[in-house]
Motif scaffolding. Structure first.
Motif: not given
Length: 101
Positions: A82-97
């Motif tokens: 299963k692949r899911k898009a993470v919730l979008k950041c307005w400025w910059d996505l630094a990492d995903i936990k």
């Protein structure tokens, strides 16, 4: 009266022992389910994705720069990929936990 107290004490101890013995089993089951998931992530710009294979429950936390982090709902997976898009950041996505349970 003494026998009643003794039987109530034994019943109480039996109930406590039953709870103590089942709690580690439940924790072990959750740990086994989390270990059966294999996940990878991709971070790019303001968004990214997570792909998990196996069985268990997982969710993502978008670690955003200059704003509050964003946490997804729990996804229940019974096998496969299963692949899911993470919730979008307005400025910059630094990492995903990735949290598993």
């Amino acid at each position: 009266m003494r026998n009643l107290r003794r039987s109530l004490a034994v019943a109480g101890l039996s109930a406590v022992a039953a709870l103590i013995l089942t709690a580690p089993q439940a924790a072990a089951d959750e740990a086994a389910a989390a270990q059966s998931l294999s996940c990878k992530k991709h971070v790019g710009g303001k968004t990214g994705w997570v792909e998990c294979k196996g069985k268990g429950q997982w969710r993502t936390i978008s670690i955003c720069n200059f704003e509050q982090d964003r946490t997804s709902e729990w996804y229940k997976q019974n096998g496969g990929t299963k692949r899911k898009a993470v919730l979008k950041c307005w400025w910059d996505l630094a990492d995903i936990k990735i949290e598993k349970r």
